[in-house]
Scaffold this active site. Structure first.
Site, PDB file in Angstrom:
ATOM      1  N   LYS A  58       0.763  -1.366   0.226  1.00 62.80           N
ATOM      2  CA  LYS A  58       0.520   0.670  -0.219  1.00 62.80           C
ATOM      3  C   LYS A  58       0.659   1.372   0.466  1.00 62.80           C
ATOM      4  O   LYS A  58       1.756   1.735   0.025  1.00 62.80           O
ATOM      5  CB  LYS A  58      -1.259   0.183   0.963  1.00 62.80           C
ATOM      6  N   PHE A  72     -16.035   3.800   6.779  1.00 66.41           N
ATOM      7  CA  PHE A  72     -14.257   4.220   6.295  1.00 66.41           C
ATOM      8  C   PHE A  72     -13.568   4.177   5.254  1.00 66.41           C
ATOM      9  O   PHE A  72     -12.861   4.434   4.304  1.00 66.41           O
ATOM     10  CB  PHE A  72     -13.241   3.727   7.204  1.00 66.41           C
ATOM     11  N   ARG A 115      -1.870 -14.168   4.628  1.00 68.70           N
ATOM     12  CA  ARG A 115      -2.479 -13.587   6.439  1.00 68.70           C
ATOM     13  C   ARG A 115      -2.187 -13.413   7.516  1.00 68.70           C
ATOM     14  O   ARG A 115      -2.116 -13.241   7.933  1.00 68.70           O
ATOM     15  CB  ARG A 115      -4.087 -14.319   5.998  1.00 68.70           C
ATOM     16  N   THR A 146      -5.621  -6.816  11.194  1.00 69.11           N
ATOM     17  CA  THR A 146      -5.445  -5.849  10.371  1.00 69.11           C
ATOM     18  C   THR A 146      -5.334  -4.277  11.386  1.00 69.11           C
ATOM     19  O   THR A 146      -4.592  -3.850  10.305  1.00 69.11           O
ATOM     20  CB  THR A 146      -7.122  -5.633  10.339  1.00 69.11           C
ATOM     21  N   ARG A 194       2.859  -6.701   8.729  1.00 67.53           N
ATOM     22  CA  ARG A 194       1.917  -5.157   9.696  1.00 67.53           C
ATOM     23  C   ARG A 194       2.736  -4.756  11.188  1.00 67.53           C
ATOM     24  O   ARG A 194       2.415  -3.782  11.413  1.00 67.53           O
ATOM     25  CB  ARG A 194       0.335  -5.207   9.664  1.00 67.53           C
ATOM     26  N   GLU A 229      -9.674 -10.474  -7.573  1.00 63.71           N
ATOM     27  CA  GLU A 229      -9.379  -9.743  -7.177  1.00 63.71           C
ATOM     28  C   GLU A 229      -7.686 -10.028  -8.339  1.00 63.71           C
ATOM     29  O   GLU A 229      -7.148  -9.247  -8.814  1.00 63.71           O
ATOM     30  CB  GLU A 229      -8.133  -9.219  -5.738  1.00 63.71           C
TER      31      GLU A 229
HETATM   32  P1  ADP Z   1      -8.159  -6.344   6.166  1.00 63.87           P
HETATM   33  O1  ADP Z   1      -6.959  -5.834   5.225  1.00 63.87           O
HETATM   34  O2  ADP Z   1      -6.678  -6.651   7.014  1.00 63.87           O
HETATM   35  O3  ADP Z   1      -8.557  -7.718   4.960  1.00 63.87           O
HETATM   36  P2  ADP Z   1     -10.689  -5.567   5.902  1.00 63.87           P
HETATM   37  O4  ADP Z   1     -11.188  -6.353   5.068  1.00 63.87           O
HETATM   38  O5  ADP Z   1     -11.340  -5.501   7.038  1.00 63.87           O
HETATM   39  O6  ADP Z   1      -9.283  -5.540   6.572  1.00 63.87           O
HETATM   40  O7  ADP Z   1     -10.535  -4.227   5.919  1.00 63.87           O
HETATM   41  C1  ADP Z   1     -10.457  -3.763   4.179  1.00 63.87           C
HETATM   42  C2  ADP Z   1      -8.747  -1.767   4.901  1.00 63.87           C
HETATM   43  O8  ADP Z   1     -10.109  -1.084   4.858  1.00 63.87           O
HETATM   44  C3  ADP Z   1      -7.520  -2.742   5.680  1.00 63.87           C
HETATM   45  O9  ADP Z   1      -6.809  -3.327   5.162  1.00 63.87           O
HETATM   46  C4  ADP Z   1      -7.241  -0.819   6.127  1.00 63.87           C
HETATM   47  O10 ADP Z   1      -7.007  -0.538   5.092  1.00 63.87           O
HETATM   48  C5  ADP Z   1      -9.106  -0.466   6.557  1.00 63.87           C
HETATM   49  N1  ADP Z   1      -9.639  -0.308   7.552  1.00 63.87           N
HETATM   50  C6  ADP Z   1     -10.557  -1.744   7.816  1.00 63.87           C
HETATM   51  N2  ADP Z   1     -10.682  -0.868   9.375  1.00 63.87           N
HETATM   52  C7  ADP Z   1     -10.545   0.096   8.699  1.00 63.87           C
HETATM   53  C8  ADP Z   1     -10.762   0.845  10.331  1.00 63.87           C
HETATM   54  N3  ADP Z   1     -11.716   1.374  10.987  1.00 63.87           N
HETATM   55  N4  ADP Z   1     -10.627   2.726   9.871  1.00 63.87           N
HETATM   56  C9  ADP Z   1      -9.804   3.026   8.727  1.00 63.87           C
HETATM   57  N5  ADP Z   1     -10.164   2.004   7.832  1.00 63.87           N
HETATM   58  C10 ADP Z   1      -9.967   0.852   8.167  1.00 63.87           C
HETATM   59 MG    MG Z   2     -10.188  -7.767   3.930  1.00 62.16          MG
END
Ligand code: ADP
Ligand code: MG
Length: 140
Positions: A11, A59, A87, A93, A104, A128
């Site tokens: 990212k 978000f 993962r 996350t 992370r 994806e």
């Molecule tokens: P992951 O990337 O671990 O699969 P999610 O699919 O839940 O997590 O969320 C996608 C992306 O959205 C996260 O990697 C992060 O960049 C962003 N994100 C998730 N939760 C939040 C939050 N509470 N506030 C801001 N950004 C968030």
């Molecule tokens: Mg996700």
């Protein structure tokens, strides 16, 4: 366990800090092979499509702003059980909850600016990968 492919994004928070190679070193050390990779600037439309599952989340706007704020490196990773393996390698996350040694934990700045994306299931991985790569761009 079968050889799988997963989709990864390094990212903008990481490309900005010149961490592409450092993230790739963690990926390769975990036994995953980078079989496709390119550095792109995501369009708003690409980001909104990619994260459409989160469109109703508070978000979402901030997430699409972030993902289009600078270069990203999109990748296809291949290996044993690659989806779950990656993962694990990425960690939780929210970096505050991520295990030691994960991408992370090592590099993420916040729950939003969290350095890496990895697919969460075979169906999303296929979808994806197809959003960003043609078949002949993936060389295993
Ligand atoms: P992951 O990337 O671990 O699969 P999610 O699919 O839940 O997590 O969320 C996608 C992306 O959205 C996260 O990697 C992060 O960049 C962003 N994100 C998730 N939760 C939040 C939050 N509470 N506030 C801001 N950004 C968030
Ligand atoms: Mg996700």
């Amino acid at each position: 366990m079968a050889i799988q492919r997963t989709f990864s994004i390094i990212k903008p928070d990481a490309t900005k800090r010149n961490l592409t190679g450092a993230v790739n070193a963690v990926i390769e050390k975990a036994g995953l092979r980078i079989v496709a990779q390119k550095r792109i600037l995501m369009t708003r439309a690409q980001a909104e499509t990619f994260y459409s599952v989160h469109a109703a989340r508070p978000f979402f706007g901030e997430l699409c702003d972030f993902m289009t704020s600078g270069p990203v490196v999109v990748q296809v990773l291949e290996g044993e059980n690659a989806i779950a393996t990656y993962r694990d390698v990425m960690g939780a996350t929210n970096p505050a909850n991520a295990a030691e040694g994960t991408i992370r934990k090592l590099f993420a700045l916040s729950v939003g600016e969290n350095t890496a994306h990895g697919s969460d299931a075979p169906e999303t991985a296929a979808q994806e990968i197809a959003q960003f790569f043609a078949g002949n761009e993936i060389v295993g």
